[in-house]
Design a protein around this motif. Structure first.
Motif, PDB file in Angstrom:
ATOM      1  N   PHE A   2       0.861  -1.183   0.000  1.00  0.00           N
ATOM      2  CA  PHE A   2       0.000   0.000   0.000  1.00  0.00           C
ATOM      3  C   PHE A   2       0.897   1.233   0.000  1.00  0.00           C
ATOM      4  CE2 PHE A   2      -2.686   3.107   2.365  1.00  0.00           C
ATOM      5  CZ  PHE A   2      -3.704   3.193   1.426  1.00  0.00           C
ATOM      6  N   ASN A   3       0.842   2.011  -1.074  1.00  0.00           N
ATOM      7  CA  ASN A   3       1.729   3.170  -1.204  1.00  0.00           C
ATOM      8  C   ASN A   3       0.912   4.384  -1.603  1.00  0.00           C
ATOM      9  OD1 ASN A   3       4.789   2.329  -1.056  1.00  0.00           O
ATOM     10  ND2 ASN A   3       3.685   0.645  -2.028  1.00  0.00           N
ATOM     11  N   PHE A   5       1.709   7.421  -1.737  1.00  0.00           N
ATOM     12  CA  PHE A   5       2.418   8.500  -2.428  1.00  0.00           C
ATOM     13  C   PHE A   5       2.818   8.117  -3.857  1.00  0.00           C
ATOM     14  CE2 PHE A   5       3.579   8.801   2.139  1.00  0.00           C
ATOM     15  CZ  PHE A   5       2.944   9.988   2.419  1.00  0.00           C
ATOM     16  N   ARG A   6       2.575   6.873  -4.269  1.00  0.00           N
ATOM     17  CA  ARG A   6       3.137   6.384  -5.522  1.00  0.00           C
ATOM     18  C   ARG A   6       2.618   7.147  -6.734  1.00  0.00           C
ATOM     19  NH1 ARG A   6       7.698   4.385  -7.361  1.00  0.00           N
ATOM     20  NH2 ARG A   6       7.489   2.718  -8.889  1.00  0.00           N
ATOM     21  N   ASN A   7       1.327   7.433  -6.767  1.00  0.00           N
ATOM     22  CA  ASN A   7       0.720   8.061  -7.948  1.00  0.00           C
ATOM     23  C   ASN A   7       0.105   9.420  -7.647  1.00  0.00           C
ATOM     24  OD1 ASN A   7       1.138   5.782  -9.795  1.00  0.00           O
ATOM     25  ND2 ASN A   7      -0.268   4.722  -8.433  1.00  0.00           N
ATOM     26  N   GLY A   8       0.616  10.105  -6.628  1.00  0.00           N
ATOM     27  CA  GLY A   8       0.058  11.403  -6.254  1.00  0.00           C
ATOM     28  C   GLY A   8      -1.026  11.255  -5.208  1.00  0.00           C
ATOM     29  N   VAL A   9      -1.087  12.199  -4.282  1.00  0.00           N
ATOM     30  CA  VAL A   9      -2.070  12.155  -3.212  1.00  0.00           C
ATOM     31  C   VAL A   9      -2.850  13.460  -3.172  1.00  0.00           C
ATOM     32  CG1 VAL A   9      -0.808  10.519  -1.776  1.00  0.00           C
ATOM     33  CG2 VAL A   9      -0.316  12.921  -1.562  1.00  0.00           C
ATOM     34  N   PHE A  10      -4.087  13.372  -2.674  1.00  0.00           N
ATOM     35  CA  PHE A  10      -4.983  14.531  -2.727  1.00  0.00           C
ATOM     36  C   PHE A  10      -5.254  15.134  -1.357  1.00  0.00           C
ATOM     37  CE2 PHE A  10      -7.494  10.649  -2.682  1.00  0.00           C
ATOM     38  CZ  PHE A  10      -8.290  10.851  -1.577  1.00  0.00           C
ATOM     39  N   PHE A  11      -4.483  14.755  -0.334  1.00  0.00           N
ATOM     40  CA  PHE A  11      -4.741  15.341   0.981  1.00  0.00           C
ATOM     41  C   PHE A  11      -3.566  16.176   1.480  1.00  0.00           C
ATOM     42  CE2 PHE A  11      -3.241  10.984   1.714  1.00  0.00           C
ATOM     43  CZ  PHE A  11      -2.142  11.201   2.525  1.00  0.00           C
ATOM     44  N   VAL A  48       2.460  10.099 -11.895  1.00  0.00           N
ATOM     45  CA  VAL A  48       1.972   8.723 -11.979  1.00  0.00           C
ATOM     46  C   VAL A  48       3.156   7.758 -12.011  1.00  0.00           C
ATOM     47  CG1 VAL A  48       0.614   7.097 -13.331  1.00  0.00           C
ATOM     48  CG2 VAL A  48      -0.085   9.496 -13.191  1.00  0.00           C
ATOM     49  N   GLY A  49       3.242   6.939 -10.976  1.00  0.00           N
ATOM     50  CA  GLY A  49       4.290   5.931 -10.903  1.00  0.00           C
ATOM     51  C   GLY A  49       5.655   6.445 -10.542  1.00  0.00           C
ATOM     52  N   SER A  50       5.755   7.732 -10.167  1.00  0.00           N
ATOM     53  CA  SER A  50       7.084   8.304  -9.892  1.00  0.00           C
ATOM     54  C   SER A  50       7.275   8.678  -8.430  1.00  0.00           C
ATOM     55  CB  SER A  50       7.292   9.552 -10.758  1.00  0.00           C
ATOM     56  OG  SER A  50       6.350  10.559 -10.421  1.00  0.00           O
ATOM     57  N   GLY A  51       6.222   8.603  -7.622  1.00  0.00           N
ATOM     58  CA  GLY A  51       6.357   8.965  -6.221  1.00  0.00           C
ATOM     59  C   GLY A  51       7.102   7.909  -5.434  1.00  0.00           C
ATOM     60  N   PRO A  52       7.367   8.194  -4.172  1.00  0.00           N
ATOM     61  CA  PRO A  52       8.097   7.232  -3.339  1.00  0.00           C
ATOM     62  C   PRO A  52       7.366   5.899  -3.246  1.00  0.00           C
ATOM     63  CG  PRO A  52       7.934   9.367  -2.247  1.00  0.00           C
ATOM     64  CD  PRO A  52       7.038   9.426  -3.435  1.00  0.00           C
ATOM     65  N   PHE A  53       8.102   4.818  -3.375  1.00  0.00           N
ATOM     66  CA  PHE A  53       7.558   3.470  -3.225  1.00  0.00           C
ATOM     67  C   PHE A  53       8.056   2.946  -1.894  1.00  0.00           C
ATOM     68  CE2 PHE A  53       7.127  -0.964  -5.391  1.00  0.00           C
ATOM     69  CZ  PHE A  53       6.107  -1.257  -4.530  1.00  0.00           C
ATOM     70  N   LYS A  54       7.253   3.217  -0.866  1.00  0.00           N
ATOM     71  CA  LYS A  54       7.660   2.911   0.498  1.00  0.00           C
ATOM     72  C   LYS A  54       6.947   1.664   0.978  1.00  0.00           C
ATOM     73  CE  LYS A  54       6.901   4.596   5.186  1.00  0.00           C
ATOM     74  NZ  LYS A  54       6.035   3.445   5.484  1.00  0.00           N
ATOM     75  N   LYS A 322     -15.923   1.925  12.529  1.00  0.00           N
ATOM     76  CA  LYS A 322     -16.264   2.611  11.291  1.00  0.00           C
ATOM     77  C   LYS A 322     -15.232   2.183  10.255  1.00  0.00           C
ATOM     78  CE  LYS A 322     -16.576   7.184   9.113  1.00  0.00           C
ATOM     79  NZ  LYS A 322     -15.666   6.845   8.006  1.00  0.00           N
ATOM     80  N   SER A 323     -15.651   1.457   9.266  1.00  0.00           N
ATOM     81  CA  SER A 323     -14.713   0.877   8.313  1.00  0.00           C
ATOM     82  C   SER A 323     -14.108   1.949   7.419  1.00  0.00           C
ATOM     83  CB  SER A 323     -15.418  -0.171   7.447  1.00  0.00           C
ATOM     84  OG  SER A 323     -14.520  -0.755   6.546  1.00  0.00           O
ATOM     85  N   THR A 324     -12.804   1.877   7.233  1.00  0.00           N
ATOM     86  CA  THR A 324     -12.113   2.790   6.329  1.00  0.00           C
ATOM     87  C   THR A 324     -10.801   2.156   5.905  1.00  0.00           C
ATOM     88  OG1 THR A 324     -11.307   5.069   6.050  1.00  0.00           O
ATOM     89  CG2 THR A 324     -11.037   4.073   8.214  1.00  0.00           C
ATOM     90  N   GLU A 325      -9.853   2.949   5.462  1.00  0.00           N
ATOM     91  CA  GLU A 325      -8.701   2.399   4.770  1.00  0.00           C
ATOM     92  C   GLU A 325      -7.579   1.951   5.698  1.00  0.00           C
ATOM     93  OE1 GLU A 325      -7.506   6.945   3.613  1.00  0.00           O
ATOM     94  OE2 GLU A 325      -8.778   5.780   2.288  1.00  0.00           O
ATOM     95  N   ILE A 326      -6.635   2.843   6.057  1.00  0.00           N
ATOM     96  CA  ILE A 326      -5.447   2.426   6.786  1.00  0.00           C
ATOM     97  C   ILE A 326      -5.704   2.424   8.289  1.00  0.00           C
ATOM     98  CG2 ILE A 326      -3.854   3.142   4.976  1.00  0.00           C
ATOM     99  CD1 ILE A 326      -3.367   5.717   6.435  1.00  0.00           C
ATOM    100  N   ALA A 327      -4.857   1.682   9.017  1.00  0.00           N
ATOM    101  CA  ALA A 327      -5.108   1.428  10.431  1.00  0.00           C
ATOM    102  C   ALA A 327      -5.171   2.709  11.258  1.00  0.00           C
ATOM    103  CB  ALA A 327      -4.037   0.487  10.980  1.00  0.00           C
TER     104      ALA A 327
END
Length: 568
Positions: A2-3, A5-11, A48-54, A322-327
């Motif tokens: 789960f990355n 930052f990989r393809n740009g983030v909107f927050f 797209v595809g150029s952000g950090p792959f952490k 409340k279900s959502t994405e990351i922990a």
């Protein structure tokens, strides 16, 4: 893996281009930054595809064994029994982080615990026995009773497990403090701001589900069904923050207060790098939660080509999550009445409360080559079909960190009985004009009175997802026309017309659903605390909770189709 930052983030604000950030405060700034004439044009495609792959690629397995036997007790009673055993397995070992074991941590009961991020649970068996039956009571299948009970095992979103791998906290053995550790491809396991972990005995979700139903033929072609289903959670999932301090005091509405940002962390020590503002997010189990569903249905087929059905369903479901994405977001976005590490049992965001459905199909053969079928489906329900972002149940929350746990926007509001139970500050700008405390109370009081949930829960802290969407109605229409020809080989062209929400086609006011507006679900903004420690607010909500839903479910849609098939 789960990355984010990989393809740009909107927050994140777009100035953080090295992380692929894409949030702009205004349309004009977006246009200016992406203008081709701008010598410093921001090329969003390059993200797209150029952000950090952490992080890590996570390997998770599930081995299951199932055995079942069927016993014919009599020619009218059939019994089926089985047992399933699941072995969740984790094939990726987290990088050891001694720093995590040195941190001060408290469990959900406020007791000291040691959080070891480097160990995932072992392959412990999860047993799921179940038994079912079918009883043809009087023969000829006029009265049939069926049902069963058993345990069922599900899975967790593996991104939560991935968070444990890729968020090891401030580990000095990891890049950039330590040597770069390649994981797969161009991924790099680096230090993280937060620390994620799982309890050593974590279990995948399990529910004990029981069902009983009766099918009854009443004569004259009528067939009725009554069914009751109840599920009780054995292992549910919730997330807690083991870095949260014990409460420092109690607010007037009875909820605990944790000191506010900067004072709410156990490990907020400058000597410990990377812990300021971070959390220790632990994925844990709870045995709370249940769901209840009652369904009744009546069906009949008429001799002249008409088939009709009418059904009613009632659903009630409660859980602790409340279900959502990351922990970390599971904890930060969890609406709570009191202790965020002990979330209250409250309504699930999924499932309609009352739902009535009816359908009718009519078939008429005009000749050997012409056949018409017409179908009508009617739905009248309270709630909504859950679709991604919600629109079914709502939580009324404060804007601001009222309980001082370091996270704003997750505190459920207290619904005052009278003006003496809430304090307002002058509102010269946020409210649009200079609004006095008295005017704000008058507006809040009117807002509470127009909302059925708020009006009936004065003097209480609102429940998570306590408010449900208003009733709606929907009518769908389908027409099929067959044109056939041929003798030995039968050729058929079938023309279809489907109209969804046909009432909205007839009148633009029909079939329009309601949803709660965002300002309505967060009507009170925290401005600070008075000398006694009581919170002070501005009322920034609208006058009404629900507005027309502009999405597709409120609009009519039509589809035309043509099908060709043949038979010999």
């Amino acid at each position: 893996s789960f990355n984010i930052f990989r393809n740009g983030v909107f927050f994140l604000p777009y100035q953080l281009t090295f992380l692929g950030a894409t949030t702009f405060p205004s349309l004009q700034e977006f246009f200016d930054a992406t203008d081709p004439a701008n010598p410093n044009q921001l090329d969003l495609n390059s993200y797209v595809g150029s952000g950090p792959f952490k992080g890590e690629n996570i390997d998770v397995g599930q081995l299951s064994v199932y055995a079942q036997d069927e016993l014919l007790v009599s020619d009218r009673f059939n019994l089926t029994a089985g047992v399933r055993v699941d072995f969740p397995m984790y094939f990726t070992d987290p990088v050891d982080n001694p720093f995590s074991r040195s941190l001060t941590a408290l469990d959900e009961n406020g007791q000291p615990e040691t959080v070891d991020q480097s160990h995932l649970p072992g392959a412990r068996p999860l047993f799921s026995p179940r038994i079912g039956f079918n009883w043809n009571v009087a023969g000829e299948r006029r009265t049939q009773i069926r049902g069963g009970t058993g345990i069922f095992t599900g899975r967790v979103p593996f991104v939560w497990i991935g968070n444990v791998i890729s968020n090891p906290g401030a580990n000095p053995n990891l890049f950039p403090a330590g040597p770069q550790i390649p994981t797969s491809g161009d991924a790099t396991l680096a230090q993280s701001f937060d620390l994620n972990a799982m309890v050593p005995n974590f279990k995948w979700p399990q529910t004990w589900l029981s069902d009983i139903a009766i099918d009854q033929q009443f004569g004259r072609g009528f067939l009725g069904t009554l069914e009751l289903m109840y599920g009780n959670d054995i292992n549910n999932v919730f997330v807690r923050n083991a870095d949260l301090v014990p409460p420092v005091r109690t607010l007037p509405d009875g909820r605990p207060y944790y000191g506010g940002a900067g004072n709410n962390e156990l490990n907020n020590d400058p000597a410990n790098p990377g812990d300021d503002g971070a959390g220790i997010y632990v994925i844990d189990n709870t045995g709370k939660g249940y769901n209840l569903n009652v369904t009744a249905q009546l069906r009949k087929t008429f001799d002249f080509g008409l088939g009709a059905t009418l059904g009613y369903s009632f659903t009630k479901a409660k859980n602790n999550l409340k279900s959502t994405e990351i922990a970390s977001v599971l904890w930060q976005n969890q609406p709570v009445q009191g202790d965020p590490n002990n979330p209250e049992l409250s309504f699930s965001e999924f499932g309609q409360r009352h739902r009535i459905v009816g359908g009718a199909t009519y078939s008429k053969a005009w000749s050997s080559s012409l056949r018409t079928q017409i179908g009508l489906f009617v739905e009248v329900a309270e709630g909504n079909r859950f679709g991604g972002a919600g629109g079914n149940r709502y939580s009324f929350i404060y804007s601001g960190d009222v309980n001082g746990d370091g996270t704003g926007g997750n505190d459920l509001i207290y619904i005052p009985r009278g003006q003496s139970e809430i304090q307002f500050a002058d509102c010269p700008t946020t409210c649009g004009s200079n609004v006095t405390p008295q005017q704000q109370w008058d507006a809040l009081d009117a807002f509470i009175e127009q909302d059925g949930y708020l009006r009936s829960h004065r003097g209480e802290i609102a429940e998570r997802f306590g408010a449900v969407n208003p009733w709606y109605n929907n009518v769908d229409l389908r027409i099929l026309q067959d044109f056939s020809f041929g003798n030995v080989t039968r050729h058929t062209f079938q023309f279809s017309v489907d109209v969804l929400n046909v009432g909205n086609l007839i009148d633009s006011d029909w079939g329009v659903r309601k949803v709660a507006s965002a300002p309505a679900t967060s009507p009170l903004t925290l401005t600070g605390f008075d000398g006694t420690g009581a919170p002070v607010f501005n009322f920034t909500g609208p006058s009404q909770t629900y507005i027309d839903d502009p999405n597709l479910l409120s609009r009519w849609r039509a589809q035309l189709g043509l099908r060709y098939y043949f038979s010999q």
